[in-house]
Write a protein that holds these residues in place. Structure first.
Motif, PDB file in Angstrom:
ATOM      1  N   TYR A  28      17.521  -2.634 -11.509  1.00 21.93           N
ATOM      2  CA  TYR A  28      17.475  -3.159 -12.874  1.00 21.93           C
ATOM      3  C   TYR A  28      18.470  -4.310 -13.002  1.00 21.93           C
ATOM      4  N   ALA A  37      17.179  -4.281 -19.426  1.00 25.97           N
ATOM      5  CA  ALA A  37      15.980  -4.045 -18.614  1.00 25.97           C
ATOM      6  C   ALA A  37      15.614  -2.564 -18.609  1.00 25.97           C
ATOM      7  N   VAL A  38      16.618  -1.703 -18.571  1.00 23.05           N
ATOM      8  CA  VAL A  38      16.364  -0.260 -18.616  1.00 23.05           C
ATOM      9  C   VAL A  38      15.750   0.124 -19.956  1.00 23.05           C
ATOM     10  N   ARG A  80      14.087  -1.802 -22.027  1.00 23.77           N
ATOM     11  CA  ARG A  80      12.720  -2.335 -22.130  1.00 23.77           C
ATOM     12  C   ARG A  80      11.734  -1.452 -21.380  1.00 23.77           C
ATOM     13  N   GLU A  81      12.126  -1.004 -20.198  1.00 26.19           N
ATOM     14  CA  GLU A  81      11.238  -0.143 -19.426  1.00 26.19           C
ATOM     15  C   GLU A  81      11.027   1.190 -20.138  1.00 26.19           C
ATOM     16  N   GLY A  82      12.098   1.707 -20.742  1.00 30.96           N
ATOM     17  CA  GLY A  82      11.982   2.968 -21.469  1.00 30.96           C
ATOM     18  C   GLY A  82      11.032   2.849 -22.651  1.00 30.96           C
ATOM     19  N   LYS A  83      11.111   1.726 -23.376  1.00 32.53           N
ATOM     20  CA  LYS A  83      10.212   1.513 -24.510  1.00 32.53           C
ATOM     21  C   LYS A  83       8.767   1.396 -24.043  1.00 32.53           C
ATOM     22  N   ALA A  84       8.557   0.667 -22.950  1.00 29.58           N
ATOM     23  CA  ALA A  84       7.200   0.493 -22.429  1.00 29.58           C
ATOM     24  C   ALA A  84       6.617   1.831 -21.993  1.00 29.58           C
ATOM     25  N   GLU A  85       7.409   2.623 -21.280  1.00 22.91           N
ATOM     26  CA  GLU A  85       6.931   3.928 -20.836  1.00 22.91           C
ATOM     27  C   GLU A  85       6.661   4.841 -22.028  1.00 22.91           C
TER      28      GLU A  85
END
Length: 249
Positions: A191, A196-197, A199-204
């Motif tokens: 990351y 970035a972490v 953003r990935e959490g929101k996307a997942e």
């Protein structure tokens, strides 16, 4: 190394005569006694060493590691970055690529200059001297240019050794050091930073929420459809048997 002073010994020593744990360095065969670090010095050694050790490009770093560029020289920077040693539990041959020294009150400036000269001559590319007295500043020593002084808002760089520039303040401020350490650890996991972490959490979370909603919607539709079909079948059966059904029924 905090508060260094030469001990009056006539006989020259070699690095293999110095045992792990002895509080001394060697300069041209002369022992240099090194006092234990005070609270301020030791705290900075810990936080500064951690933020440097966690840089994504660092394979090996140490605190107070003994390096032997020559048989009669043993130098132990406060923080050092070097290739992984071939053997563990021994003095490291050669010199570190990057060395960091915290200079507090009582620092023997003469010995510090000698130490810097010896490390640079042995191949150290960058030496950062962080001054713990006075304004926050770091002296940058290299072989190919005069010494530079960077202030708290400046960035330290060690191309080919560290991936990330280090804000001078991070070598002094524990909270800033922790922030840099967190970024480094995230980069080691792929990351770029904490954003970035997130953003990935929101996307997942969005994908999982949509999938869950779709599954629950289908299940609810199937249940509702089955219930309506069963009710319709009951009414059909009652009609065949000529059983009247009113609103109260």
């Amino acid at each position: 190394m905090y508060q260094e002073q030469k001990t009056p010994l006539c006989e020259p020593f070699t690095a293999d005569q110095i045992k792990d744990g002895e509080r001394c360095e060697l300069s041209e065969g002369h022992r240099i006694y090194c006092l234990p670090a005070g609270d301020r010095h030791s705290r900075h050694n810990l936080s500064g060493g951690t933020l440097i050790d966690t840089d994504p490009d660092v394979e090996w770093a140490g605190v107070d590691t003994g390096f032997t560029p020559k048989s009669n020289t043993l130098r132990a920077p406060d923080i050092a970055v070097a290739p992984p040693p071939a053997e563990e539990g021994e003095w490291v041959p050669g010199a570190p690529l990057l060395a960091v020294e915290y200079a507090d009150k009582g620092q023997n400036e003469t010995d510090l200059k000698v130490k810097i000269r010896e490390l640079l001559a042995a191949g150290t590319r960058f030496i950062w001297v962080a001054r713990l007295t006075g304004p926050q500043r770091v002296e940058v020593h290299t072989r190919d240019r005069p010494m530079r002084v960077l202030s708290a808002t400046d960035f330290l760089e060690a191309p080919g050794i560290l991936r990330n520039p280090v804000r001078v303040q991070a070598l002094f401020d524990r909270r800033e050091a922790h922030r840099v350490t967190l970024r480094n650890l995230l980069q080691r996991e792929g990351y770029e930073d904490l954003e970035a972490v997130l953003r990935e959490g929101k996307a997942e979370g969005l994908i999982e929420g949509k999938a869950k909603g779709l599954i629950e919607g289908k299940a609810e539709g199937l249940i509702q459809g089955a219930l309506e079909a069963r009710i319709e079948a009951i009414f059909s059966t009652l009609a065949v048997r000529a059983i009247e059904v009113d609103t109260e029924t």
